[in-house]
Design a protein around this motif. Structure first.
Motif, PDB file in Angstrom:
ATOM      1  N   UNK A 133       0.312  -1.468   0.507  1.00 15.56           N
ATOM      2  CA  UNK A 133       0.270   0.054  -0.047  1.00 15.56           C
ATOM      3  C   UNK A 133       0.671   1.042   0.102  1.00 15.56           C
ATOM      4  N   UNK A 134       2.038   1.227   0.757  1.00 19.21           N
ATOM      5  CA  UNK A 134       2.694   2.651   0.835  1.00 19.21           C
ATOM      6  C   UNK A 134       3.571   2.926  -0.841  1.00 19.21           C
ATOM      7  N   UNK A 135       4.127   1.735  -1.042  1.00 18.69           N
ATOM      8  CA  UNK A 135       4.555   1.813  -2.603  1.00 18.69           C
ATOM      9  C   UNK A 135       3.333   2.102  -3.504  1.00 18.69           C
ATOM     10  N   UNK A 136       2.052   2.125  -3.211  1.00 22.49           N
ATOM     11  CA  UNK A 136       1.324   1.977  -4.468  1.00 22.49           C
ATOM     12  C   UNK A 136       1.165   0.862  -5.247  1.00 22.49           C
ATOM     13  N   UNK A 137       1.800  -0.138  -4.397  1.00 29.15           N
ATOM     14  CA  UNK A 137       1.845  -2.048  -5.203  1.00 29.15           C
ATOM     15  C   UNK A 137       0.571  -2.257  -5.438  1.00 29.15           C
ATOM     16  N   UNK A 138       0.213  -2.874  -6.546  1.00 21.90           N
ATOM     17  CA  UNK A 138      -1.640  -2.988  -6.817  1.00 21.90           C
ATOM     18  C   UNK A 138      -1.889  -4.551  -6.118  1.00 21.90           C
ATOM     19  N   UNK A 139      -2.265  -5.502  -5.804  1.00 24.14           N
ATOM     20  CA  UNK A 139      -2.614  -6.433  -5.098  1.00 24.14           C
ATOM     21  C   UNK A 139      -1.802  -6.925  -4.085  1.00 24.14           C
ATOM     22  N   UNK A 140      -1.421  -6.178  -3.233  1.00 21.04           N
ATOM     23  CA  UNK A 140       0.083  -7.259  -2.494  1.00 21.04           C
ATOM     24  C   UNK A 140      -0.585  -8.335  -1.621  1.00 21.04           C
ATOM     25  N   UNK A 141      -2.163  -7.868  -1.639  1.00 15.81           N
ATOM     26  CA  UNK A 141      -3.140  -8.761  -0.709  1.00 15.81           C
ATOM     27  C   UNK A 141      -2.984 -10.399  -1.414  1.00 15.81           C
ATOM     28  N   UNK A 142      -2.641 -10.259  -2.401  1.00 19.59           N
ATOM     29  CA  UNK A 142      -2.377 -11.927  -3.274  1.00 19.59           C
ATOM     30  C   UNK A 142      -1.339 -12.411  -3.212  1.00 19.59           C
ATOM     31  N   UNK A 143      -0.250 -11.679  -2.458  1.00 17.80           N
ATOM     32  CA  UNK A 143       1.014 -12.184  -2.441  1.00 17.80           C
ATOM     33  C   UNK A 143       0.515 -13.394  -0.469  1.00 17.80           C
ATOM     34  N   UNK A 144      -0.647 -13.010  -0.186  1.00 20.67           N
ATOM     35  CA  UNK A 144      -0.224 -12.982   1.182  1.00 20.67           C
ATOM     36  C   UNK A 144      -1.308 -14.571   1.197  1.00 20.67           C
ATOM     37  N   UNK A 145      -2.024 -14.619   0.083  1.00 17.26           N
ATOM     38  CA  UNK A 145      -3.041 -15.378  -0.559  1.00 17.26           C
ATOM     39  C   UNK A 145      -2.259 -17.060  -1.075  1.00 17.26           C
ATOM     40  N   UNK A 146      -1.568 -16.206  -1.789  1.00 21.56           N
ATOM     41  CA  UNK A 146      -1.173 -17.231  -2.958  1.00 21.56           C
ATOM     42  C   UNK A 146       0.116 -18.238  -1.553  1.00 21.56           C
ATOM     43  N   UNK A 147       0.135 -17.462  -0.749  1.00 16.35           N
ATOM     44  CA  UNK A 147       1.619 -18.323   0.078  1.00 16.35           C
ATOM     45  C   UNK A 147       0.657 -19.488   1.121  1.00 16.35           C
TER      46      UNK A 147
END
Length: 118
Positions: free
Chosen positions: A71-85
Protein backbone atom coordinates in the motif's frame (compact mmCIF):
# COMPACT_ATOMS: atom_id res chain seq x y z
CA UNK A 1 12.03 -7.37 -19.94
CA UNK A 2 14.92 -6.52 -17.63
CA UNK A 3 13.64 -3.03 -16.93
CA UNK A 4 14.06 -2.26 -13.23
CA UNK A 5 15.44 -5.73 -12.38
CA UNK A 6 18.24 -4.99 -9.94
CA UNK A 7 20.76 -7.61 -8.74
CA UNK A 8 18.96 -7.64 -5.39
CA UNK A 9 15.64 -8.33 -7.14
CA UNK A 10 17.26 -11.31 -8.89
CA UNK A 11 18.53 -12.62 -5.53
CA UNK A 12 15.01 -12.40 -4.09
CA UNK A 13 13.58 -14.06 -7.18
CA UNK A 14 16.09 -16.92 -6.91
CA UNK A 15 15.19 -17.38 -3.23
CA UNK A 16 11.52 -17.40 -4.17
CA UNK A 17 12.02 -20.15 -6.74
CA UNK A 18 14.14 -22.15 -4.28
CA UNK A 19 11.37 -21.76 -1.70
CA UNK A 20 8.75 -23.00 -4.15
CA UNK A 21 10.81 -25.99 -5.28
CA UNK A 22 11.97 -26.89 -1.77
CA UNK A 23 8.59 -26.74 -0.09
CA UNK A 24 6.56 -28.31 -2.85
CA UNK A 25 8.93 -31.23 -3.31
CA UNK A 26 8.16 -32.18 0.31
CA UNK A 27 4.46 -31.34 -0.07
CA UNK A 28 4.20 -33.70 -3.03
CA UNK A 29 5.88 -36.47 -1.03
CA UNK A 30 3.45 -35.87 1.86
CA UNK A 31 0.48 -35.94 -0.51
CA UNK A 32 1.65 -39.16 -2.18
CA UNK A 33 2.14 -40.77 1.25
CA UNK A 34 -1.31 -39.51 2.36
CA UNK A 35 0.22 -37.77 5.38
CA UNK A 36 -1.70 -35.49 7.75
CA UNK A 37 0.19 -32.24 7.12
CA UNK A 38 -1.16 -30.30 10.10
CA UNK A 39 -0.80 -33.31 12.39
CA UNK A 40 2.81 -33.78 11.31
CA UNK A 41 3.52 -30.10 11.99
CA UNK A 42 2.25 -30.11 15.55
CA UNK A 43 2.62 -33.72 16.70
CA UNK A 44 6.09 -34.67 15.52
CA UNK A 45 7.84 -33.53 18.65
CA UNK A 46 8.80 -30.29 20.36
CA UNK A 47 11.49 -29.34 17.84
CA UNK A 48 9.09 -29.54 14.90
CA UNK A 49 6.41 -27.70 16.88
CA UNK A 50 8.93 -25.00 17.79
CA UNK A 51 9.89 -24.59 14.15
CA UNK A 52 6.22 -24.49 13.17
CA UNK A 53 5.43 -21.71 15.65
CA UNK A 54 8.61 -19.85 14.64
CA UNK A 55 7.72 -19.92 10.95
CA UNK A 56 4.05 -19.19 11.57
CA UNK A 57 4.83 -16.03 13.55
CA UNK A 58 7.36 -14.94 10.91
CA UNK A 59 4.78 -15.57 8.17
CA UNK A 60 2.13 -13.50 9.97
CA UNK A 61 4.58 -10.64 10.50
CA UNK A 62 5.73 -10.91 6.89
CA UNK A 63 2.13 -10.91 5.66
CA UNK A 64 1.46 -7.69 7.56
CA UNK A 65 4.62 -6.21 6.06
CA UNK A 66 3.50 -7.23 2.56
CA UNK A 67 0.10 -5.54 2.94
CA UNK A 68 1.47 -2.35 4.53
CA UNK A 69 4.47 -2.00 2.22
CA UNK A 70 2.47 -2.73 -0.93
CA UNK A 71 0.00 0.00 0.00
CA UNK A 72 2.79 2.43 0.91
CA UNK A 73 4.53 1.92 -2.42
CA UNK A 74 1.33 1.84 -4.48
CA UNK A 75 1.84 -1.77 -5.57
CA UNK A 76 -1.36 -3.31 -6.88
CA UNK A 77 -2.77 -6.55 -5.44
CA UNK A 78 -0.36 -6.87 -2.50
CA UNK A 79 -2.94 -9.03 -0.75
CA UNK A 80 -2.49 -11.62 -3.50
CA UNK A 81 0.96 -12.58 -2.16
CA UNK A 82 -0.63 -13.42 1.20
CA UNK A 83 -3.39 -15.48 -0.43
CA UNK A 84 -0.90 -17.30 -2.66
CA UNK A 85 1.23 -18.18 0.36
CA UNK A 86 -1.63 -20.39 1.56
CA UNK A 87 -1.74 -22.14 -1.81
CA UNK A 88 2.01 -22.42 -2.43
CA UNK A 89 4.37 -21.49 0.41
CA UNK A 90 5.40 -18.35 2.25
CA UNK A 91 9.00 -19.30 1.36
CA UNK A 92 7.93 -18.65 -2.25
CA UNK A 93 5.64 -15.63 -1.96
CA UNK A 94 7.64 -13.52 0.51
CA UNK A 95 10.86 -13.42 -1.55
CA UNK A 96 8.71 -12.95 -4.68
CA UNK A 97 7.09 -9.91 -3.03
CA UNK A 98 10.55 -8.62 -2.07
CA UNK A 99 11.69 -8.97 -5.71
CA UNK A 100 8.65 -7.05 -6.96
CA UNK A 101 9.15 -4.47 -4.21
CA UNK A 102 12.76 -4.00 -5.31
CA UNK A 103 11.59 -3.46 -8.89
CA UNK A 104 9.07 -0.88 -7.69
CA UNK A 105 11.75 0.94 -5.71
CA UNK A 106 14.14 0.83 -8.69
CA UNK A 107 11.44 2.27 -10.94
CA UNK A 108 10.84 5.06 -8.42
CA UNK A 109 14.56 5.90 -8.42
CA UNK A 110 14.59 6.21 -12.23
CA UNK A 111 14.06 9.80 -13.30
CA UNK A 112 10.75 10.30 -15.06
CA UNK A 113 10.91 10.88 -18.78
CA UNK A 114 11.08 14.58 -19.36
CA UNK A 115 9.03 16.15 -22.11
CA UNK A 116 11.16 17.45 -24.98
CA UNK A 117 12.02 21.13 -24.95
CA UNK A 118 10.38 23.09 -27.75
Amino acid sequence: MTKHWTPLAFVYLALSLAGLAGTWSYNVIAIIQLRDLVGDWVNSGPAVSSLTVDLLIAAVAGSILIIVEARRLGMKRGWLYVVLSGLTAFAFTFPLFLAMRERTLAAARTPAARPPLT
